[in-house]
Design an enzyme around this catalytic site. Structure first.
Site, PDB file in Angstrom:
ATOM      1  N   ASP A   7       0.856  -1.168   0.000  1.00 34.54           N
ATOM      2  CA  ASP A   7       0.000   0.000   0.000  1.00 34.54           C
ATOM      3  C   ASP A   7       0.907   1.237   0.000  1.00 34.54           C
ATOM      4  OD1 ASP A   7      -2.389   1.523   0.288  1.00 34.54           O
ATOM      5  OD2 ASP A   7      -1.964   1.720   2.428  1.00 34.54           O
ATOM      6  N   ASP A  35      -0.298   5.183   0.727  1.00 34.28           N
ATOM      7  CA  ASP A  35      -0.630   6.156   1.761  1.00 34.28           C
ATOM      8  C   ASP A  35      -0.648   5.490   3.134  1.00 34.28           C
ATOM      9  OD1 ASP A  35      -1.448   8.636   0.124  1.00 34.28           O
ATOM     10  OD2 ASP A  35      -2.623   7.047  -0.804  1.00 34.28           O
ATOM     11  N   ASP A  83      -1.307  -0.686   6.139  1.00 34.71           N
ATOM     12  CA  ASP A  83      -1.518  -0.015   7.426  1.00 34.71           C
ATOM     13  C   ASP A  83      -2.945  -0.175   7.928  1.00 34.71           C
ATOM     14  OD1 ASP A  83      -2.448   1.753   5.281  1.00 34.71           O
ATOM     15  OD2 ASP A  83      -2.720   3.262   6.843  1.00 34.71           O
TER      16      ASP A  83
END
Length: 343
Positions: free
Chosen positions: A70, A72, A286
């Protein structure tokens, strides 16, 4: 932790759980060299890699050939690289691993994402970017879609659609008028055959009305980029994500969208043609409900970092209450992995 892992009783591997400021720690009750780190051992273990020795970290690195990360909240936040993330991703590449940047962000085209990554110190090419804006265009092209798209979204999706020859309408402001309830069918485009919902900073009531009206037709496709609740932010300000808009359109149209982004498996299917081996693929994220869920569904190994949406407090609750999906391994930040190897 009561199951048997890699033919070694769990009591010989894990001791009790304790807390240090900012990170969850799992203590091995035997010396690190006696631990045989493997995919089966780490499965949903929520194991803090900082507790592993150098040899065990190296064994972990040897257990995957492809890295999906990922962006961001893992590699960067806004326009700032998270310390150590670029060096770690570039180190993966040095080891000969295939790299893909997998993002639910639909606001940019792939070339913009690759340029941003390069400016932040990452080695990246356009072909390694798997953004939801690109996936929308790829999906519609793959099914032979020939009509127009009504787009609640940004130019990122619009430009990717244009690149594959698909027209779209709807990008930009559509302001509420005093007599907005008097909207007529003549205000709609009869050539629209699909509604696509992504992130749209200009979202408005008229856009919801048009989307729901188009979707009254069963022949109209309903596609969403992702259902992320919010964007990762360095501050305490909450920025609602695309999921907010998707749920609104699903509610007023009384239909469910086909979601192409994480945690759905379209990306895995997309990569299968390039020889992806799920068992030797690592997904880094995240968020548990998107990134880790995606990895679990696809049979990947999973690494959760605490630099984005999931906080240390969240992780403690997830681990204590065994809230699925559980990540295999955890690090405070991705850059910590490289520091473990260097020490």
């Amino acid at each position: 932790m009561t199951r048997v892992l890699s033919k070694i009783s769990v009591k010989h591997i894990f001791g009790h759980i304790y807390r240090l400021p900012g990170v969850l720690n799992v203590i091995a009750s035997v010396s690190p060299p006696s631990i045989n780190i493997s995919t089966s051992m780490f499965k949903s273990a929520v194991y803090n890699l900082k507790d592993a020795g150098k040899e065990q970290v190296q064994e972990f690195l040897n257990s995957f050939d492809t890295v999906l990360s990922d962006c961001d909240g893992v590699l960067w936040i806004d326009n700032n690289a998270i310390p150590g993330s670029a060096d770690t991703m570039n180190y993966f590449r040095k080891l000969g691993k295939r790299i893909f940047f997998v993002t639910n962000n639909s606001t940019k085209i792939r070339s913009d994402f690759s340029l941003k990554a390069q400016q932040l110190g990452f080695i990246a090419s356009e072909n390694e970017i798997l953004s939801t804006s690109y996936l929308v265009a790829h999906y519609l092209k793959s099914i032979g879609f020939k009509r127009k798209v009504y787009l609640i979204g940004s130019n990122g999706i619009g430009d990717e659609l244009k690149a594959v020859g698909i027209e779209h309408v709807g990008v930009g402001p559509d302001h509420v008028k005093p007599d907005f309830k008097s909207m007529q069918l003549s205000d709609l485009d009869p050539e629209v055959g699909a509604v696509v919902v992504g992130f749209d900073e200009h979202v408005s009531y008229p856009k919801f009305m048009k989307a729901a009206t188009y979707l009254n037709s069963e022949d109209c496709l309903f596609i969403a980029t992702n259902t992320d609740e919010r964007f990762p932010k360095a501050s305490s300000i909450v920025v609602p994500g695309s999921g907010t808009l998707v749920r609104a359109v699903e509610t007023c149209s009384e239909r469910k969208a086909l979601v192409l982004g994480k945690p759905n498996e379209y990306i895995r299917k997309f990569l299968e043609s390039s020889g992806l081996n799920p068992a030797r693929t690592l997904m880094i994220g995240d968020r548990c409900n998107t990134d880790i869920e995606f990895g679990v569904r696809c049979g990947f190994q999973t690494l959760l970092v605490l630099t984005g949406v999931t906080s240390t407090k969240d992780l403690e609750k997830i681990s204590k209450d065994k809230i699925e999906p559980l990540p295999d391994v955890v690090l405070p930040k991705l850059g910590d992995l490289l520091s473990l190897i260097e020490t």
